[in-house]
Design an enzyme around this catalytic site. Structure first.
Site: not given
Ligand code: NAP
Ligand code: MG
Length: 482
Positions: A176, A251, A285, A384
């Protein structure tokens, strides 16, 4: 460009099928224009994808020898390499990623498939010395059906490291992709099909996370989930995995530091300090969003960074600028809000890169921003941002640097710049992070290098051989023969 890419996003049992749901519009982040459509996958289509994967896992794909699986993966790698230019253009347009960075991603996915193609027949079980009369050995077997839910920032690379490793171990995959960047997944699927991947080994359902993604994550027919994305969605995925008692690899995000000591080779460090913050417009990331600088060289490093920021070329992705647009209007608004709030709390803005007058007005551009003297507890140092925003933080001692580096909830990647070998080793041990780079950052991608986080950066490892252990289960056989 492969034929179906712009019109469908449902690939089941080796065929593109007509979507049951509505179509979703795909925007070009560089201009804001709509240029393609993808299917909004339904739970019924997820059901069909999982069923197709199960048939493949129980059928010809599951029974195929390791060497033959490897040959198919190798053909996929070769075809990916032949199509690097097409994949790079597509990814650049869909993600808003500068063309040369998209090309690097297209080359990386080919390299992942090359690496995993060569590994299929090199993962062995063991024999275990046991009691008299026994022979004991282990087998590494596929989980069966693996689910892969991936984000929009590096679709090609993440397909390589997650779907590539899962297929190498003989799993049948359901992918997906992210709603905002699905096109390269569809192009990849056509390539895999052309390379001879058997029907059902890979199934793809595009669509919205809350429907297609949630249906896949909670599906009782899935045996393993690999998720790359945000912490908040990762939590939901882990809860779904808990419900079905299946393993999950998460992750997630990061707030990765690069630490610069005053004995570092600054000429070598400067390009890495900048690039690790602005690559893919900071939507990475492992972006090094925190730069910790020893106070004795703080001003010099910040001045040099500021002048690099002032000279950044920002523009449409196909023109291969230093910094392209963000993925969406929503992401642009989010990043601009976080910068504004950071300024509102009195943080020092060292510089903001200028935007050229000819940047398309409806593209999702933000001005890269460098903050200075940010305190460790400020949200700019903790959260973040996922945009081209870096903060500089001064430190005096090695202990202080370690304490700042470890002072967030994340632990994905860290960089250490020093010529002192003993210090390199001390920091490599004391920094809490999945990867540590000494006098470099990122090692050029490193398909071979296990990757993953600790803390809120997630758990489990992808890339390298380690991923193959994650995408397989160990069976122990104890045979008594007297
Ligand atoms: P996201 O919102 O978490 O989305 C990731 C994927 O999950 C997308 O395919 C999304 O679909 C899907 N999703 C959303 N809600 C879902 C739900 N309720 N159930 C199941 N699936 C769902 O992340 P993102 O904003 O795309 O990506 C940015 C984040 O990814 C950042 O935090 C970044 O650090 C992280 N990331 C981590 C790594 C790593 O390797 N550690 C690599 C890249 C990115 P939609 O697209 O439809 O929302
Ligand atoms: Mg897009």
């Amino acid at each position: 460009m492969p034929t179906n890419v712009a019109s469908s996003g449902i690939f089941l049992d080796g065929d593109w099928v007509d979507p049951q749901g509505e179509m979703l519009q795909v925007q070009d982040p560089s201009t804001g224009d709509v240029f393609a459509e993808i299917a909004n996958g339904t739970p019924a289509e997820i059901d069909a994808a999982v069923a197709a994967a199960r048939r493949a896992a129980d059928g010809a794909w599951g029974r195929m020898t390791a060497v033959e699986r490897g040959r198919i993966l190798r053909r996929i790698s070769d075809l990916l390499l032949e199509n690097v230019a097409m994949l790079a253009e597509l990814e650049s347009r869909d993600v808003g990623k500068p063309l040369s960075q998209a090309k690097a991603d297209a080359e990386a996915i080919a390299r992942y498939f090359e690496f995993y193609a060569g590994a299929t027949d090199k993962i062995h079980g063991e024999t275990i010395p046991y009691q008299d009369g026994y022979t004991v050995y282990t087998l590494r077997e596929p989980h069966g059906v693996t689910a892969h839910i991936i984000p929009w920032n590096y679709p090609l690379q993440i397909i390589g490291r997650s779907v590539g490793a899962a297929l190498a171990m003989g799993n049948a995959a359901v992918l997906k992709p992210a709603e905002e960047a699905s096109l390269s997944s569809l192009a990849f699927t056509e390539i895999a099909c052309e390379a001879g991947l058997p029907a059902g080994a890979l199934n793809v359902v595009t669509g919205i996370g809350e429907s297609a993604g949630a249906a896949l994550a909670s599906h009782a027919g899935v045996d393993h989930i690999s998720f790359t994305g945000s912490v908040s969605v990762g939590r939901l995925i882990q809860a779904s995995a808990a419900e079905n008692v299946v393993p999950v690899t998460l992750e997630l995000g990061g707030k990765s530091p690069q630490i610069v000591f005053d004995d570092a080779d600054l000429d070598a460090a400067m390009p890495f300090l900048l690039r690790a913050g602005i690559q893919n417009a900071g939507q990475t990331c492992s972006a090094a969003s925190r730069i910790l600088i020893q106070r004795t060289i703080y001003d010099e490093v910040v001045d040099r960074l500021a002048s690099a920021y002032d000279n950044l070329r920002i523009g449409p992705a196909p023109t291969d600028p230093d910094v392209g647009p963000l993925i969406s209007a929503q992401q642009k608004m989010l990043v601009e809000r976080l910068v504004k709030e950071g300024e509102g709390r009195g943080n020092q803005v060292v510089t903001k890169s200028p935007l050229n007058a000819d940047v398309p007005a409806n593209g999702f551009y933000v001005r890269p921003t460098l903050f200075g003297n940010v305190g460790g507890l400020d949200p700019l140092a903790q959260d973040e941002i996922f945009g081209p925003v870096q903060i500089a933080m001064p430190f005096d001692t090695e202990d202080e640097a370690v304490s700042i580096a470890n002072g967030t909830d994340f632990g994905l990647v860290a960089g250490v710049w020093t010529r002192d070998g003993a210090r390199q080793m001390r920091l490599a041990k004391s920094i809490r992070s999945g990867q540590i780079f000494v006098n470099n950052y990122g090692a050029g991608g490193g398909v071979e290098l296990p990757f993953g986080g600790i803390g809120k950066s997630g758990h489990g490892r992808e890339k390298g051989f380690e991923a193959l252990y994650g995408f397989s289960v160990l069976k122990t056989i104890a045979a008594y023969h007297g």
